[in-house]
Design a protein around this motif. Structure first.
Motif, PDB file in Angstrom:
ATOM      1  N   LYS A 174       0.534  -1.370  -0.085  1.00 37.20           N
ATOM      2  CA  LYS A 174      -0.268   0.285   0.028  1.00 37.20           C
ATOM      3  C   LYS A 174       1.284   1.287   0.279  1.00 37.20           C
ATOM      4  O   LYS A 174       1.968   1.063   0.944  1.00 37.20           O
ATOM      5  CB  LYS A 174      -0.870  -0.256   1.543  1.00 37.20           C
ATOM      6  N   VAL A 203       0.684   5.183   0.854  1.00 38.26           N
ATOM      7  CA  VAL A 203       0.096   6.340   1.560  1.00 38.26           C
ATOM      8  C   VAL A 203       0.667   7.126   2.193  1.00 38.26           C
ATOM      9  O   VAL A 203       1.887   7.121   1.887  1.00 38.26           O
ATOM     10  CB  VAL A 203      -0.872   5.995   3.334  1.00 38.26           C
ATOM     11  N   LYS A 251      -9.055   9.876   0.121  1.00 35.79           N
ATOM     12  CA  LYS A 251      -7.732  10.186  -1.003  1.00 35.79           C
ATOM     13  C   LYS A 251      -6.289  10.003  -0.684  1.00 35.79           C
ATOM     14  O   LYS A 251      -4.573  10.571  -0.688  1.00 35.79           O
ATOM     15  CB  LYS A 251      -7.492  11.767  -0.734  1.00 35.79           C
ATOM     16  N   ASN A 252      -6.480   8.990   0.312  1.00 34.99           N
ATOM     17  CA  ASN A 252      -4.622   7.856   0.938  1.00 34.99           C
ATOM     18  C   ASN A 252      -4.338   8.821   2.095  1.00 34.99           C
ATOM     19  O   ASN A 252      -2.837   8.505   1.719  1.00 34.99           O
ATOM     20  CB  ASN A 252      -4.126   7.571  -0.282  1.00 34.99           C
ATOM     21  N   LYS A 253      -4.638   9.732   2.464  1.00 32.42           N
ATOM     22  CA  LYS A 253      -4.492  10.830   3.651  1.00 32.42           C
ATOM     23  C   LYS A 253      -4.629  10.404   4.460  1.00 32.42           C
ATOM     24  O   LYS A 253      -5.579  10.357   4.367  1.00 32.42           O
ATOM     25  CB  LYS A 253      -4.516  12.275   2.958  1.00 32.42           C
TER      26      LYS A 253
END
Length: 127
Positions: free
Chosen positions: A69, A71, A83-85
């Protein structure tokens, strides 16, 4: 874990506050308290490039699920999972913060133990 983690003073204070507000399990609190005792605190501009911190883009492998992943770890108020934040205070964030590329961290997360390997770290430039 005998690795001494490296944190910016801001992140150090964030984690300390997180522990103080009892946002972690007792096991996590024990690990974090020990890590903070031996952590090196540095200014952001001298933080090594391969250290996980707030505003870093991290690619990691979750050895429990076999998934890789990528991030972006952000401060808790800027978290936008869609938003992968991801908050630096999330299970993955708090497990990896202060560690560097190549480290494998075992972490007693609330939803089951994590085993995470940091594959790549990039720091976002200040806007």
């Amino acid at each position: 874990m005998s690795n001494n983690i490296i944190l910016t003073t801001g992140t150090y204070d964030l984690i300390k506050d997180h522990i103080r507000r009892k946002k972690v399990t007792l096991k996590e609190e024990e690990i974090l308290t020990n890590e903070l005792k031996t952590a090196s605190q540095v200014l952001r501009r001298v933080l090594p490039a391969d250290i996980v911190c707030v505003n870093s883009i991290v690619t990691y492998k979750n050895h429990t699920t076999g998934q890789e992943k990528t991030v972006t770890f952000v401060g808790p108020k800027k978290s936008k999972p869609s938003k992968n934040k991801i908050s630096i205070l999330s299970d993955e964030g708090i497990a990896m913060v202060g560690y560097k590329t190549g480290d494998i961290i075992e972490w007693p997360a609330k939803d089951g133990d994590l085993k995470l390997e940091i594959l790549k770290v990039e720091h976002l430039q200040k806007q």
